[in-house]
Design a protein around this motif. Structure first.
Motif, PDB file in Angstrom:
ATOM      1  N   PRO A 139      69.701  17.374 -66.598  1.00 32.38           N
ATOM      2  CA  PRO A 139      69.761  16.252 -67.266  1.00 32.38           C
ATOM      3  C   PRO A 139      69.948  14.887 -66.855  1.00 32.38           C
ATOM      4  N   GLN A 140      69.513  13.871 -67.191  1.00 28.14           N
ATOM      5  CA  GLN A 140      69.865  12.622 -66.747  1.00 28.14           C
ATOM      6  C   GLN A 140      70.856  11.649 -67.366  1.00 28.14           C
ATOM      7  N   ARG A 141      72.036  11.379 -66.566  1.00 28.75           N
ATOM      8  CA  ARG A 141      73.068  10.798 -67.224  1.00 28.75           C
ATOM      9  C   ARG A 141      72.920   9.202 -67.044  1.00 28.75           C
ATOM     10  N   PRO A 142      73.180   8.492 -67.982  1.00 30.96           N
ATOM     11  CA  PRO A 142      72.899   7.080 -67.780  1.00 30.96           C
ATOM     12  C   PRO A 142      73.883   6.330 -66.662  1.00 30.96           C
ATOM     13  N   ALA A 143      73.419   5.389 -66.014  1.00 27.03           N
ATOM     14  CA  ALA A 143      74.319   4.768 -65.053  1.00 27.03           C
ATOM     15  C   ALA A 143      75.837   4.329 -65.537  1.00 27.03           C
ATOM     16  N   ARG A 144      76.680   4.422 -64.673  1.00 26.52           N
ATOM     17  CA  ARG A 144      77.990   3.821 -65.004  1.00 26.52           C
ATOM     18  C   ARG A 144      77.809   2.488 -65.553  1.00 26.52           C
ATOM     19  N   THR A 145      76.905   1.699 -65.089  1.00 28.69           N
ATOM     20  CA  THR A 145      77.077   0.303 -65.434  1.00 28.69           C
ATOM     21  C   THR A 145      76.235  -0.195 -66.516  1.00 28.69           C
ATOM     22  N   ALA A 146      75.612   1.146 -67.075  1.00 28.26           N
ATOM     23  CA  ALA A 146      74.525   1.143 -68.265  1.00 28.26           C
ATOM     24  C   ALA A 146      75.436   0.486 -69.385  1.00 28.26           C
ATOM     25  N   ARG A 147      74.747  -0.142 -70.230  1.00 26.66           N
ATOM     26  CA  ARG A 147      75.614  -0.670 -71.553  1.00 26.66           C
ATOM     27  C   ARG A 147      75.297   0.187 -72.360  1.00 26.66           C
ATOM     28  N   ARG A 148      76.554   0.698 -73.160  1.00 23.62           N
ATOM     29  CA  ARG A 148      76.465   1.564 -73.978  1.00 23.62           C
ATOM     30  C   ARG A 148      75.946   1.165 -75.607  1.00 23.62           C
TER      31      ARG A 148
END
Length: 181
Positions: A139-148
């Motif tokens: 499973p791919q997790r969103p990047a830490r910098t991605a806006r939630r």
């Protein structure tokens, strides 16, 4: 033009004239192929364990081969499911068990140790495919910098909460009017 998929379609469904490119990614196709391979191998181990043990010179290990067959079938089913990554990791673990079991039969008094060596090579090759597929389907997790994304203004009701409340009130009013008369 005749298209095979039209056979299973209902009468009201539009006919398929031309197929497009597959939406399945190559890693999904590999996971699917490994899942079906696992089910086939597991069925053979479950239904014909004596044949397997005789081929490897490991007579007396039929119960273990049956247990491995059940494990293969379950890992195959998981590999075909939505959570294919768990099934692929189960296959990787199973490859380790298979290798350990085969190594136990690689003794100097086994006249079929050549078959075991070949089986070990095959397990090693399949293990590499299993590992690769498990890595590629994790499973791919969103990047830490991605806006939630937050949705505080959404209620789950397409016309809003007030429209739903007034609709419910109207429904109750009509239902009780029929009872009162």
């Amino acid at each position: 033009m005749f298209h095979f998929s039209n056979i299973v379609r209902s009468k009201g469904d539009p006919a398929i004239v031309e197929g497009g490119p597959s939406l399945k990614r190559p890693q999904d196709q590999l996971a699917r192929a490994l899942g079906w391979f696992s089910i086939g191998l597991g069925a053979m181990e479950l239904l014909a364990p004596r044949r397997v043990t005789e081929t490897l010179g490991m007579e007396g290990s039929e119960t273990m081969v049956r247990a491995f067959g059940i494990r293969e079938i379950l890992a195959g089913i998981m590999s075909l499911s939505v959570d294919k990554n768990a099934g692929l990791w189960a296959r990787v673990g199973g490859d380790g068990l298979d290798a350990a079991a085969l190594l136990s039969g690689l003794t100097s008094d086994n006249p079929k140790k050549g078959n075991i060596a070949l089986a070990l090579l095959m397990v090693g090759g399949i293990a590499m495919l299993d590992y690769r597929a498990a890595q590629e389907t994790k499973p791919q997790r969103p990047a830490r910098t991605a806006r939630r994304r937050l949705y505080p203004n959404r209620s789950g009701f397409p016309k809003g909460l007030e429209a739903t409340r007034s609709g419910a009130k109207d429904l109750i009013k009509h239902a009780t009017a029929g009872v009162a008369s």
